[in-house]
Motif scaffolding. Structure first.
Motif, PDB file in Angstrom:
ATOM      1  N   ASP A 269     -12.259  -7.032   2.991  1.00 38.54           N
ATOM      2  CA  ASP A 269     -10.911  -7.086   3.566  1.00 38.54           C
ATOM      3  C   ASP A 269      -9.962  -7.983   2.764  1.00 38.54           C
ATOM      4  OD1 ASP A 269      -8.788  -6.548   5.265  1.00 38.54           O
ATOM      5  OD2 ASP A 269      -9.482  -7.921   6.844  1.00 38.54           O
ATOM      6  N   TYR A 270      -9.890  -7.688   1.476  1.00 38.58           N
ATOM      7  CA  TYR A 270      -8.999  -8.457   0.598  1.00 38.58           C
ATOM      8  C   TYR A 270      -7.554  -8.420   1.085  1.00 38.58           C
ATOM      9  CZ  TYR A 270     -13.004  -8.488  -2.514  1.00 38.58           C
ATOM     10  OH  TYR A 270     -14.249  -8.673  -3.029  1.00 38.58           O
TER      11      TYR A 270
ATOM     12  N   GLU B 296      -5.911  -5.187  -3.401  1.00 37.02           N
ATOM     13  CA  GLU B 296      -7.211  -4.551  -3.176  1.00 37.02           C
ATOM     14  C   GLU B 296      -7.841  -4.084  -4.492  1.00 37.02           C
ATOM     15  OE1 GLU B 296      -7.038  -2.669   1.264  1.00 37.02           O
ATOM     16  OE2 GLU B 296      -5.598  -1.871  -0.191  1.00 37.02           O
ATOM     17  N   ILE B 297      -7.027  -3.675  -5.451  1.00 38.57           N
ATOM     18  CA  ILE B 297      -7.563  -3.303  -6.767  1.00 38.57           C
ATOM     19  C   ILE B 297      -8.216  -4.529  -7.407  1.00 38.57           C
ATOM     20  CG2 ILE B 297      -6.979  -2.583  -9.126  1.00 38.57           C
ATOM     21  CD1 ILE B 297      -4.752  -0.805  -7.846  1.00 38.57           C
TER      22      ILE B 297
ATOM     23  N   LYS C 198       0.863  -1.180   0.000  1.00 37.03           N
ATOM     24  CA  LYS C 198       0.000   0.000   0.000  1.00 37.03           C
ATOM     25  C   LYS C 198       0.902   1.233   0.000  1.00 37.03           C
ATOM     26  CE  LYS C 198      -3.815   0.052   2.528  1.00 37.03           C
ATOM     27  NZ  LYS C 198      -4.987  -0.005   1.653  1.00 37.03           N
ATOM     28  N   LEU C 199       0.793   2.048  -1.039  1.00 32.29           N
ATOM     29  CA  LEU C 199       1.645   3.228  -1.154  1.00 32.29           C
ATOM     30  C   LEU C 199       1.226   4.338  -0.196  1.00 32.29           C
ATOM     31  CD1 LEU C 199       2.123   3.282  -5.036  1.00 32.29           C
ATOM     32  CD2 LEU C 199       3.692   2.415  -3.283  1.00 32.29           C
TER      33      LEU C 199
ATOM     34  N   LEU D 132     -12.141  -5.330  -8.306  1.00 30.09           N
ATOM     35  CA  LEU D 132     -12.652  -5.895  -9.563  1.00 30.09           C
ATOM     36  C   LEU D 132     -13.523  -7.124  -9.304  1.00 30.09           C
ATOM     37  CD1 LEU D 132      -9.610  -5.398 -11.953  1.00 30.09           C
ATOM     38  CD2 LEU D 132     -11.783  -4.138 -11.937  1.00 30.09           C
ATOM     39  N   CYS D 133     -13.281  -7.840  -8.204  1.00 27.36           N
ATOM     40  CA  CYS D 133     -14.184  -8.925  -7.797  1.00 27.36           C
ATOM     41  C   CYS D 133     -15.546  -8.345  -7.401  1.00 27.36           C
ATOM     42  CB  CYS D 133     -13.609  -9.712  -6.620  1.00 27.36           C
ATOM     43  SG  CYS D 133     -12.130 -10.666  -6.997  1.00 27.36           S
ATOM     44  N   ASP D 134     -15.516  -7.274  -6.618  1.00 29.04           N
ATOM     45  CA  ASP D 134     -16.760  -6.607  -6.217  1.00 29.04           C
ATOM     46  C   ASP D 134     -17.512  -6.094  -7.439  1.00 29.04           C
ATOM     47  OD1 ASP D 134     -15.940  -7.061  -3.581  1.00 29.04           O
ATOM     48  OD2 ASP D 134     -15.169  -5.012  -3.334  1.00 29.04           O
TER      49      ASP D 134
END
Length: 148
Positions: free
Chosen positions: A81-82, A40-41, A30-31, A45-47
């Motif tokens: 909470d991926y 999380e991206i 996480k930047l 895309l799953c969501d």
């Protein structure tokens, strides 16, 4: 419409290659606290796939325009909470399965189905073809972020 269906098919393969080639440390990085990691991206895309699969099926089953509901993307990523609950291969597998499901539904649709209407949250009326193209374009946008 076949072009978008073929594009989704190739994106499933492309995303699989990219994610598989990304080391886990980079995938989880996480930047900033308020920025999504690559994991999380992909979770987002799953969501997106879950929400859009429901939209696509409802449109296909309806004879009248379906009202499309938005969803709180950041909240979905947080609740699912991926970052902590999934490893890299699990989130990839989930994403693959959902997109194969969408691909099969769209492959079975009649060409006339793609002209069925739906109404976006801002009250704009669009076709299933437009919505599906938008879904594929959204995926391409995020694929580029994961590929960096």
């Amino acid at each position: 419409m076949m072009e978008s269906i073929m594009k989704l098919e190739s994106l499933i393969a492309e995303m699989t290659e990219i994610v598989t080639a990304t080391n886990e440390v980079e995938f989880n990085l996480k930047l900033a606290p308020d920025k999504w990691s690559k994991k999380e991206i992909l979770g987002h895309l799953c969501d997106s796939a879950v929400n859009n699969h429901i939209r696509f099926v409802k449109i296909l089953l309806s004879d009248y325009p379906i009202a499309i509901q938005g969803y709180a993307q950041n909240d979905w990523v947080r609740v699912n909470d991926y970052q902590e609950q999934y490893d890299q291969s699990e989130v990839l597998s989930l994403w693959q399965q959902m997109n194969w499901m969408i691909l099969r539904v769209m492959q079975k649709a009649d060409s006339s189905d793609f002209q069925k209407k739906c109404v976006l949250p801002d009250k704009t009326e669009v076709t299933l073809e437009w919505l599906f193209n938008d879904y594929v374009d959204h995926m391409i946008h995020h694929l580029e972020q994961i590929e960096l």
